[in-house]
Design an enzyme around this catalytic site. Structure first.
Site, PDB file in Angstrom:
ATOM      1  N   GLU A  28     -15.740   7.281   6.835  1.00  0.00           N
ATOM      2  CA  GLU A  28     -14.956   6.523   7.818  1.00  0.00           C
ATOM      3  C   GLU A  28     -14.678   7.440   8.995  1.00  0.00           C
ATOM      4  O   GLU A  28     -15.175   8.573   9.031  1.00  0.00           O
ATOM      5  CB  GLU A  28     -13.664   6.032   7.176  1.00  0.00           C
ATOM      6  CG  GLU A  28     -12.777   7.171   6.673  1.00  0.00           C
ATOM      7  CD  GLU A  28     -11.500   6.706   6.013  1.00  0.00           C
ATOM      8  OE1 GLU A  28     -11.015   5.616   6.336  1.00  0.00           O
ATOM      9  OE2 GLU A  28     -10.972   7.462   5.176  1.00  0.00           O
ATOM     10  N   LYS A  51      -2.378   7.117   1.483  1.00  0.00           N
ATOM     11  CA  LYS A  51      -2.069   7.419   2.880  1.00  0.00           C
ATOM     12  C   LYS A  51      -0.931   8.445   2.875  1.00  0.00           C
ATOM     13  O   LYS A  51       0.242   8.101   3.054  1.00  0.00           O
ATOM     14  CB  LYS A  51      -1.683   6.117   3.599  1.00  0.00           C
ATOM     15  CG  LYS A  51      -2.015   6.126   5.069  1.00  0.00           C
ATOM     16  CD  LYS A  51      -2.028   4.730   5.632  1.00  0.00           C
ATOM     17  CE  LYS A  51      -1.819   4.716   7.129  1.00  0.00           C
ATOM     18  NZ  LYS A  51      -2.773   5.458   7.902  1.00  0.00           N
ATOM     19  N   ARG A  84       0.840  -1.210   0.000  1.00  0.00           N
ATOM     20  CA  ARG A  84       0.000   0.000   0.000  1.00  0.00           C
ATOM     21  C   ARG A  84       0.870   1.253   0.000  1.00  0.00           C
ATOM     22  O   ARG A  84       0.557   2.250  -0.662  1.00  0.00           O
ATOM     23  CB  ARG A  84      -0.961  -0.015   1.199  1.00  0.00           C
ATOM     24  CG  ARG A  84      -1.952   1.142   1.160  1.00  0.00           C
ATOM     25  CD  ARG A  84      -3.017   1.047   2.241  1.00  0.00           C
ATOM     26  NE  ARG A  84      -2.453   1.199   3.582  1.00  0.00           N
ATOM     27  CZ  ARG A  84      -3.173   1.115   4.707  1.00  0.00           C
ATOM     28  NH1 ARG A  84      -4.469   0.856   4.651  1.00  0.00           N
ATOM     29  NH2 ARG A  84      -2.597   1.259   5.879  1.00  0.00           N
TER      30      ARG A  84
HETATM   31  N1  PXG Z   1      -8.879   5.338   7.769  1.00  0.00           N
HETATM   32  C1  PXG Z   1      -7.934   6.279   7.944  1.00  0.00           C
HETATM   33  C2  PXG Z   1      -8.211   7.665   7.462  1.00  0.00           C
HETATM   34  C3  PXG Z   1      -6.726   5.954   8.566  1.00  0.00           C
HETATM   35  O1  PXG Z   1      -5.790   6.887   8.717  1.00  0.00           O
HETATM   36  C4  PXG Z   1      -7.527   3.653   8.804  1.00  0.00           C
HETATM   37  C5  PXG Z   1      -8.695   4.056   8.174  1.00  0.00           C
HETATM   38  C6  PXG Z   1      -7.340   2.224   9.157  1.00  0.00           C
HETATM   39  O2  PXG Z   1      -6.471   1.593   8.216  1.00  0.00           O
HETATM   40  P1  PXG Z   1      -5.564   0.346   8.608  1.00  0.00           P
HETATM   41  O3  PXG Z   1      -4.850  -0.011   7.363  1.00  0.00           O
HETATM   42  O4  PXG Z   1      -4.652   0.787   9.708  1.00  0.00           O
HETATM   43  O5  PXG Z   1      -6.500  -0.727   9.053  1.00  0.00           O
HETATM   44  C7  PXG Z   1      -6.525   4.631   9.048  1.00  0.00           C
HETATM   45  C8  PXG Z   1      -5.306   4.250   9.822  1.00  0.00           C
HETATM   46  C9  PXG Z   1      -4.344   6.834  14.789  1.00  0.00           C
HETATM   47  C10 PXG Z   1      -3.801   6.733  13.396  1.00  0.00           C
HETATM   48  O6  PXG Z   1      -3.745   7.557  15.600  1.00  0.00           O
HETATM   49  C11 PXG Z   1      -4.410   5.956  12.396  1.00  0.00           C
HETATM   50  C12 PXG Z   1      -3.874   5.930  11.097  1.00  0.00           C
HETATM   51  C13 PXG Z   1      -2.779   6.693  10.865  1.00  0.00           C
HETATM   52  C14 PXG Z   1      -2.211   7.446  11.850  1.00  0.00           C
HETATM   53  C15 PXG Z   1      -2.700   7.470  13.120  1.00  0.00           C
HETATM   54  O7  PXG Z   1      -5.353   6.208  15.072  1.00  0.00           O
HETATM   55  N2  PXG Z   1      -4.327   5.249   9.990  1.00  0.00           N
END
Ligand code: PXG
Length: 299
Positions: free
Chosen positions: A186, A153, A54
């Site tokens: 989300e 991301k 990713r």
């Molecule tokens: N949506 C967004 C906008 C994200 O940033 C997820 C969904 C979940 O994706 P994954 O691949 O991790 O299952 C994310 C995850 C935090 C934090 O502090 C979370 C993310 C990045 C930085 C910090 O919760 N990304």
């Protein structure tokens, strides 16, 4: 004091107080870069190849060339965890456009910078997993793919940060972001799922979401457990009248929601589908993944 962390920057492992990047790095100046958050459990990195893939897809879409192969990146992540002697924790992988001039053009940045931080994380208290989170709708909308593709991301997380501020101001732990059409996309850092009449629903990719890796894992677990899962556009109403609501993310894992915009969700307690998925997620996370140390046996 604890031993300082060793941080990987461009091929070197440096003590955290020496791990620094230039003020001319376009990651700092323009948020020009990409990142990943990755977990490791019991000496194995969970879904490492998927996270790295990713990251490379995000970088490719931004015309950002990562100066190493995906295999080398996997090696850098494993080596950084190993250098810190950790078995359970969280990795933040960051690739910035690199050092350039005080102008937007990325073409003055000669080489992307790669940063790997291996540490620990606990996003929510244990109580949240037992009782559920409180969430609230943010007024900040999720950017559309016309301005900033949500599947990337990138280091541009300001709308998510603004959403998080609004959620905290509302006394909630997480914020639900709507897309430009007003459908649920989300949360600020997690994907969202609804359970209604035994069926699991989640917004589709085109609702403007990050294609979360924990979301993908939940799809797999739901199929294995015999649940029906459908992707569909939803409004806040669909969430208010849900039997169960839960969030997924690398940091949050699978976490129940007991209250949304002052409405009690279902019975107000984590429901059976959420509990089953939380249990199955934990079991999978603790028994699979890329081994960090020689002694990690594969299941
Ligand atoms: N949506 C967004 C906008 C994200 O940033 C997820 C969904 C979940 O994706 P994954 O691949 O991790 O299952 C994310 C995850 C935090 C934090 O502090 C979370 C993310 C990045 C930085 C910090 O919760 N990304």
């Amino acid at each position: 004091m604890q031993n300082p962390l060793k941080v990987y920057i461009d091929g070197q492992l440096l003590p955290e107080n020496e791990a620094k990047i230039s003020v001319f790095d376009h990651g700092l100046l323009y948020g020009d870069g990409v990142f990943e958050g990755i977990r490791f459990y019991c000496g194995r990195v969970f879904r490492l190849e998927e996270h790295v893939a990713r990251l490379y897809d995000s970088a490719k879409s931004l015309l950002l060339t990562i100066p190493m192969t995906q295999e080398e990146m996997i090696g850098a992540v494993v080596d950084t965890i190993k250098a810190n002697g950790l078995r359970d924790g969280y990795v933040r992988l960051v690739v910035t456009r690199g050092v350039g001039g005080l102008g937007l053009s990325p073409y003055r940045c000669k080489k992307a910078s790669i940063i790997v931080i291996a540490s620990t994380i606990q996003l929510y208290d244990q109580k949240c997993y037992e009782e559920g989170l409180k969430v609230a709708t943010c007024s900040t909308r999720r950017p559309t793919s016309a301005s900033l593709e949500p599947a990337v991301k990138s280091l541009n997380y300001l709308s998510n940060v603004m959403g998080k501020i609004e959620a905290i101001a509302a006394g909630a732990e997480e914020g639900v972001m709507l897309n430009e059409q007003g459908f649920v996309s989300e949360c600020t850092g997690d994907n969202i799922f609804v359970v209604k009449n035994g069926i699991i629903h989640t917004p589709p990719r085109h609702a403007g979401i990050l294609d979360g890796i924990t979301r993908r894992v939940v799809f797999e677990l739901a199929v294995s457990a015999g649940f029906t899962l459908v992707e569909r556009q939803m409004t806040r109403y669909d969430l208010y009248v849900a039997d169960e609501l839960f969030l997924t993310g690398t940091a949050a894992e699978v976490v129940p929601v007991h209250q949304y915009d002052e409405r009690v969700i279902g019975t107000g307690k984590p429901g059976p589908v959420t509990q089953r998925l939380m249990h199955d997620f934990r079991q999978l996370a603790e028994s699979t993944g890329t081994p960090i140390y020689e002694d990690a046996k594969l299941s």
